[in-house]
Write a protein that holds these residues in place. Structure first.
Motif, PDB file in Angstrom:
ATOM      1  N   LEU A 437       0.792  -1.099   0.066  1.00  0.00           N
ATOM      2  CA  LEU A 437      -0.043  -0.073  -0.021  1.00  0.00           C
ATOM      3  C   LEU A 437       0.867   1.265  -0.081  1.00  0.00           C
ATOM      4  CD1 LEU A 437      -2.482  -1.014   2.681  1.00  0.00           C
ATOM      5  CD2 LEU A 437      -2.637  -1.298   0.265  1.00  0.00           C
ATOM      6  N   VAL A 438       0.867   2.140  -1.090  1.00  0.00           N
ATOM      7  CA  VAL A 438       1.511   3.530  -1.244  1.00  0.00           C
ATOM      8  C   VAL A 438       0.646   4.402  -0.564  1.00  0.00           C
ATOM      9  CG1 VAL A 438       2.577   5.059  -2.525  1.00  0.00           C
ATOM     10  CG2 VAL A 438       2.688   2.542  -3.142  1.00  0.00           C
ATOM     11  N   ASP A 439       1.375   5.312   0.157  1.00  0.00           N
ATOM     12  CA  ASP A 439       0.792   6.473   0.829  1.00  0.00           C
ATOM     13  C   ASP A 439      -0.335   5.976   1.884  1.00  0.00           C
ATOM     14  OD1 ASP A 439       2.234   8.402  -0.165  1.00  0.00           O
ATOM     15  OD2 ASP A 439       1.272   8.479  -2.020  1.00  0.00           O
ATOM     16  N   ARG A 440       0.006   4.877   2.584  1.00  0.00           N
ATOM     17  CA  ARG A 440      -1.193   4.482   3.557  1.00  0.00           C
ATOM     18  C   ARG A 440      -0.160   4.386   4.736  1.00  0.00           C
ATOM     19  NH1 ARG A 440      -5.377   1.852   0.971  1.00  0.00           N
ATOM     20  NH2 ARG A 440      -5.670   3.077  -1.358  1.00  0.00           N
ATOM     21  N   ASP A 441      -0.834   4.382   6.153  1.00  0.00           N
ATOM     22  CA  ASP A 441      -0.202   4.423   7.233  1.00  0.00           C
ATOM     23  C   ASP A 441      -0.542   2.881   8.135  1.00  0.00           C
ATOM     24  OD1 ASP A 441      -2.863   4.999   7.969  1.00  0.00           O
ATOM     25  OD2 ASP A 441      -2.194   7.055   8.843  1.00  0.00           O
ATOM     26  N   ARG A 442      -0.071   2.924   8.988  1.00  0.00           N
ATOM     27  CA  ARG A 442      -0.409   1.718   9.888  1.00  0.00           C
ATOM     28  C   ARG A 442      -1.923   1.583  10.385  1.00  0.00           C
ATOM     29  NH1 ARG A 442       2.208   1.295  15.781  1.00  0.00           N
ATOM     30  NH2 ARG A 442       4.148   1.102  14.516  1.00  0.00           N
ATOM     31  N   THR A 443      -2.484   2.628  10.494  1.00  0.00           N
ATOM     32  CA  THR A 443      -3.858   2.558  10.670  1.00  0.00           C
ATOM     33  C   THR A 443      -4.764   2.134   9.432  1.00  0.00           C
ATOM     34  OG1 THR A 443      -4.256   4.484  12.013  1.00  0.00           O
ATOM     35  CG2 THR A 443      -5.971   3.833  11.319  1.00  0.00           C
ATOM     36  N   ALA A 444      -4.290   2.347   8.244  1.00  0.00           N
ATOM     37  CA  ALA A 444      -4.902   1.910   7.172  1.00  0.00           C
ATOM     38  C   ALA A 444      -4.890   0.371   7.093  1.00  0.00           C
ATOM     39  CB  ALA A 444      -4.669   2.681   5.749  1.00  0.00           C
ATOM     40  N   ALA A 445      -3.572  -0.040   7.098  1.00  0.00           N
ATOM     41  CA  ALA A 445      -3.268  -1.438   7.004  1.00  0.00           C
ATOM     42  C   ALA A 445      -3.925  -2.425   8.054  1.00  0.00           C
ATOM     43  CB  ALA A 445      -1.575  -1.592   7.336  1.00  0.00           C
ATOM     44  N   LEU A 446      -4.080  -1.874   9.304  1.00  0.00           N
ATOM     45  CA  LEU A 446      -4.911  -2.524  10.266  1.00  0.00           C
ATOM     46  C   LEU A 446      -6.073  -2.756  10.103  1.00  0.00           C
ATOM     47  CD1 LEU A 446      -3.168  -1.237  13.554  1.00  0.00           C
ATOM     48  CD2 LEU A 446      -3.072  -3.481  12.628  1.00  0.00           C
ATOM     49  N   ALA A 447      -6.852  -1.806   9.468  1.00  0.00           N
ATOM     50  CA  ALA A 447      -8.327  -1.789   9.089  1.00  0.00           C
ATOM     51  C   ALA A 447      -8.385  -2.692   7.675  1.00  0.00           C
ATOM     52  CB  ALA A 447      -8.709  -0.427   8.354  1.00  0.00           C
ATOM     53  N   LEU A 448      -7.424  -2.994   7.077  1.00  0.00           N
ATOM     54  CA  LEU A 448      -7.552  -3.711   5.874  1.00  0.00           C
ATOM     55  C   LEU A 448      -7.106  -5.293   6.213  1.00  0.00           C
ATOM     56  CD1 LEU A 448      -8.028  -3.755   2.657  1.00  0.00           C
ATOM     57  CD2 LEU A 448      -5.366  -3.552   2.208  1.00  0.00           C
ATOM     58  N   ALA A 449      -6.311  -5.413   7.286  1.00  0.00           N
ATOM     59  CA  ALA A 449      -6.030  -6.891   7.431  1.00  0.00           C
ATOM     60  C   ALA A 449      -7.162  -7.838   7.714  1.00  0.00           C
ATOM     61  CB  ALA A 449      -5.002  -6.805   8.839  1.00  0.00           C
ATOM     62  N   PRO A 450      -7.993  -7.436   8.653  1.00  0.00           N
ATOM     63  CA  PRO A 450      -9.143  -8.546   9.106  1.00  0.00           C
ATOM     64  C   PRO A 450      -9.826  -8.816   7.704  1.00  0.00           C
ATOM     65  CG  PRO A 450      -9.173  -6.497  10.380  1.00  0.00           C
ATOM     66  CD  PRO A 450      -8.265  -5.999   9.504  1.00  0.00           C
ATOM     67  N   ALA A 451      -9.983  -8.073   6.479  1.00  0.00           N
ATOM     68  CA  ALA A 451     -10.624  -8.706   5.434  1.00  0.00           C
ATOM     69  C   ALA A 451      -9.549  -9.638   4.714  1.00  0.00           C
ATOM     70  CB  ALA A 451     -10.846  -7.409   4.327  1.00  0.00           C
ATOM     71  N   LEU A 452      -8.317  -9.349   4.910  1.00  0.00           N
ATOM     72  CA  LEU A 452      -7.455 -10.419   4.152  1.00  0.00           C
ATOM     73  C   LEU A 452      -7.497 -11.688   4.904  1.00  0.00           C
ATOM     74  CD1 LEU A 452      -4.182  -8.151   3.504  1.00  0.00           C
ATOM     75  CD2 LEU A 452      -6.162  -8.631   2.100  1.00  0.00           C
TER      76      LEU A 452
END
Length: 799
Positions: A437-452
């Motif tokens: 993910l480019v130009d995304r921070d830790r919060t965005a990554a944590l929000a996406l991880a459950p869907a993965l």
């Protein structure tokens, strides 16, 4: 042709430079002559002004009432006449002087009719008697004046009248108006013997008249000088003003702005430059047209050959000629396209996974490094599917490949559904996929991880080759690493290799996480070489008593009294130097060494407290406990032994526990805290307000104090929201019967607000930083002597 164009440019530039230089030199000579003439005119007009004042004064000296007042020494009548006359002639000040030089009346001191002292410049009086008047400049009572002295005759002199016109901007403007030329004039002088030279009057817009003039009193000269002031050139002429004998010197500074005179010539030079540039452009256009018609085809082919050599295989524009050059151009274009196709195929194979067609590890690393080099922030999510290896070993690589392709599709669908369709999906190992993910921070990554993780909740199923259906349950775990890492103290993960390693460490740690998701934590990374070494060094330091305790005082905000101190562990490593507490305390908690560290800290702190008590300083000592200490069944017995050894009462010890330590295993923690409280030991909840606060457990805790976290106190005097939170915590604590301590007090206004809110105790850098025992003892002595390094606020004050 290029040579001729260059020579033309050189000749034109030279001509412009010479013309500008000649014009500038002529203007300088003209300006100098004008300044000299202006200085002479200035002197004449100054003398004319003095003559007018003298004539007016002579008329006044013939006034019968004035003579009669002088004859009978009626100072009041004389003063009234002087004041009226001064108003008519525009004088700033008038003085009546007796024959012996004593001032009989002074309009500047109308209430004083006697004891006015002597005239400041007695040498002017005989000159006025001989010539009928005397004029000069002088400083009287720190103020510069133009002086005109005339005698009062009856028929012999019976007194003198001194007309004084203040030398100020109005005076300078009047003199400047008399000159036919526009010049900037300034009058400078000293208002006292040891005072620096200063501008006392100015007319026009002089640019800092004294700038660049050293020792102004010695700068009077007949020749103007060229000076640069604030990037502008000026001709400056200094000429002395006639001053009374014994008076401080004064000079007149006349300026001539050279830049204004040169402005028309600069415009001419600009026009000439534009004309020259136009000619050069026209010449270059002609050359280009000739070259294009003669050499364009060969030059184009040479450029194509160089472009192919550099790896650029962009198709050539269509060829309109059928001659040999056209045929060669077509051949080169075909060759470039063939090479480009082969290189693209090879590159695609080297940068993509052969099974899934997704970018491979090398491709991903290139994209990560490129994003970081361009200044973008990146988040890398590593998705681990450990059962893929088992599928390959059990059911064969063909099925494992199909499962891998299905896994890639699932990740792509999950990203699209979550609005992250622009993310890059790559296969970085046999059983691992990565999401960039480019130009995304830790919060965005944590929000996406459950869907993965949820994407693999449905098992993969198929019936290969007509056999029974095969079901593969894929459990995913996600490790996250970000750049830049906002964690304090984390090393920069500014390359793809480091970021992938961090994500891999986080993915391994996700095995123990309930959500199967974990963010990389540098402090908990077990693979750091320095961390492995630090484990053994810490154990050795505890055994060899190589640690130190620093003490930070606790203050009552309302009274300014010191009532306690908090013991803080400090470690100076023999090779690494100072190691911050957050660099080894978590390590000690993880390895179990925290119990040994707590025992050491308790013993050192209580012995130090006993030594201070013997010296007359009764302080409550605060020591921190960790979550592992609450499971140490031997802790109460050790505290009993230490209190008996030091002779301290149990209530002289305060144990601080964080909210998270209590909430981890609340029942066991509460039981241990009750055992400690039953012995009389004071208990405090540290960092209150930022942990897992639970009022259901809070009301069951045998604590006496809560400590407001520093994050609410550091900006207390600036943030109204923090003030509301702190006030609420203090009210809540007092309602529950707790004392409230605020940590992180770094400003005086914050300490004042805490006093106003009724906070019981405060500690922080504004009061004192943590100190070694010797420095703390000196601090106690200074405080006992009333030497406080802070301003103790009064009750109810705001800072």
């Amino acid at each position: 042709m290029l040579f001729l164009v260059a020579m033309l440019a050189v000749v034109q530039l030279g001509t412009m430079v010479i013309l500008y230089g000649v014009a500038r030199s002529a203007l300088i000579d003209t300006g100098k002559q004008q300044l000299v003439n202006s200085a002479q005119s200035f002197s004449r007009h100054l003398e004319t002004l003095s003559g007018h004042l003298a004539e007016d004064a002579k008329v006044m000296s013939l006034d019968y009432a004035l003579r009669q007042a002088i004859g009978v020494h009626d100072s009041g009548t004389a003063l009234s006449a002087l004041r009226n006359f001064g108003r008519r002639v525009g004088a700033s000040r008038m003085q009546l002087i007796d024959l012996d030089g004593t001032i009989a009346a002074d309009t500047a001191r109308p209430r004083e009719l006697t004891g006015l002292g002597r005239f400041a410049f007695p040498d002017l009086l005989p000159l006025a008697g001989e010539a009928g008047r005397a004029a000069a400049s002088g400083v009287v009572d720190g103020t510069p004046y133009r002086l005109v002295v005339v005698p009062v005759l009856l028929p012999d002199p019976i007194a003198w009248i001194c007309i004084m016109v203040r030398v100020d901007d109005r005076f300078a403007e009047e003199l400047r108006a008399l000159s036919p030329l526009r010049k900037d004039i300034a009058l400078a002088g000293q208002t006292a013997r040891d005072a620096p030279w200063s501008v006392v009057a100015a007319a026009g817009e002089p640019m800092d008249p004294l700038a660049g003039i050293a020792a102004p009193g010695q700068m009077a000269a007949a020749e103007p000088r060229l000076m640069t002031k604030q990037g502008a050139e000026y001709l400056v002429l200094t000429t002395p003003l006639p001053t009374a004998p014994g008076s401080l010197p004064m000079i007149a500074v006349l300026q001539y702005p050279l830049d204004e005179a040169l402005a028309p010539y600069r415009k001419i030079m600009l026009y000439m430059g534009a004309l020259m540039a136009g000619g050069l452009v026209a010449a270059l256009i002609g050359i280009g047209l000739i070259a294009r018609g003669v050499t364009r085809p060969v030059t184009a082919l040479a450029a194509v050959a160089r472009r192919i050599a550099d790896g650029d295989y962009t198709p050539l524009p269509p060829v309109r000629t059928r001659d040999e050059i056209g045929q060669l151009t077509t051949a080169l274009d075909d060759m470039a396209q063939a090479i480009a196709d082969r290189e693209e195929h090879i590159r695609h194979q080297s940068l993509h996974d052969a099974v899934t067609g997704l970018p491979n590890r090398l491709n991903l690393e290139e994209q990560v490094d490129t994003a970081i080099d361009q200044g973008h922030g990146v988040a890398l999510l590593l998705v681990g599917l450990d059962r893929l290896r088992e599928v390959a070993n059990t059911l064969g690589h063909d099925l494992a490949d199909r499962v891998a392709r299905d896994a890639g599709d699932r990740l792509a669908h999950a990203l699209t559904a979550e609005g992250a369709g622009d993310a890059v999906v790559a296969r970085v190992s046999e059983h691992g996929f990565a999401i960039l993910l480019v130009d995304r921070d830790r919060t965005a990554a944590l929000a996406l991880a459950p869907a993965l993780v949820a994407a693999f909740e449905t098992p993969y199923a198929e019936a290969p080759y007509g056999e029974a259906e095969v079901t593969v349950d894929l459990a995913a775990r996600v490790g996250i690493a970000v750049y830049p890492d906002p964690t304090s103290g984390a090393p920069p993960a500014d390359t793809a290799g480091i970021l992938l390693r961090h994500a891999d460490v986080a993915m391994l740690a996700a095995q123990s996480a309930e959500s199967n998701i974990r963010v990389y934590d540098h402090a908990a990374d077990p693979h750091r070489p320095e961390r492995l070494s630090l484990m053994g060094d810490l154990k050795e330091a505890i055994e060899q008593d190589a640690l130190d305790l620093a003490y930070q005082p606790k203050l009552e905000p309302q009274t300014g009294h010191l009532v306690g101190a908090e013991a803080l562990v400090r470690w100076t490593h023999p090779r690494r130097g100072f190691v911050p507490p957050d660099g080894f305390i978590p390590l000690a908690e993880e390895t179990g060494a925290i119990r040994h560290l707590t025992r050491w800290a308790l013993g050192r702190a209580l012995r130090q407290s006993a030594a201070w008590a013997a010296a007359g300083h009764d302080l409550r000592m605060s020591v921190n406990l960790s979550v592992r200490d609450l499971g140490d069944e031997s802790l109460p017995g050790r505290i009993d032994a230490l209190l008996e050894e030091t002779g301290l009462k149990a209530d002289r010890l305060m144990l601080e526990i964080t909210e998270s330590a209590i909430m981890g295993e609340p029942e066991a923690a509460i039981a241990m805290l009750r055992r400690l409280a039953d012995r009389g030991v004071e208990l405090s909840i540290d960092d209150f307000g930022v942990g897992q606060s639970s009022f259901a457990y809070l009301r069951r805790l045998p604590v006496r104090e809560i400590k407001i976290d520093r994050s609410f106190v550091q900006t207390l005097d600036e943030n109204a929201q923090d003030q509301a939170i702190v006030r609420s915590i203090i009210t809540l604590g007092h309602s529950l019967g707790y004392k409230v301590t605020a940590e992180g007090v770094e400003k005086g206004p914050a300490l004042g607000l805490l006093a106003e809110m009724g906070c019981d105790l405060a500690q922080g850098y504004y009061i004192a930083r943590p100190m070694m025992p010797g420095a703390f003892a000196d601090f106690l002595t200074s405080h006992a002597a009333g030497k406080n390094p802070w301003q103790t606020p009064a009750r109810g004050a705001c800072g």
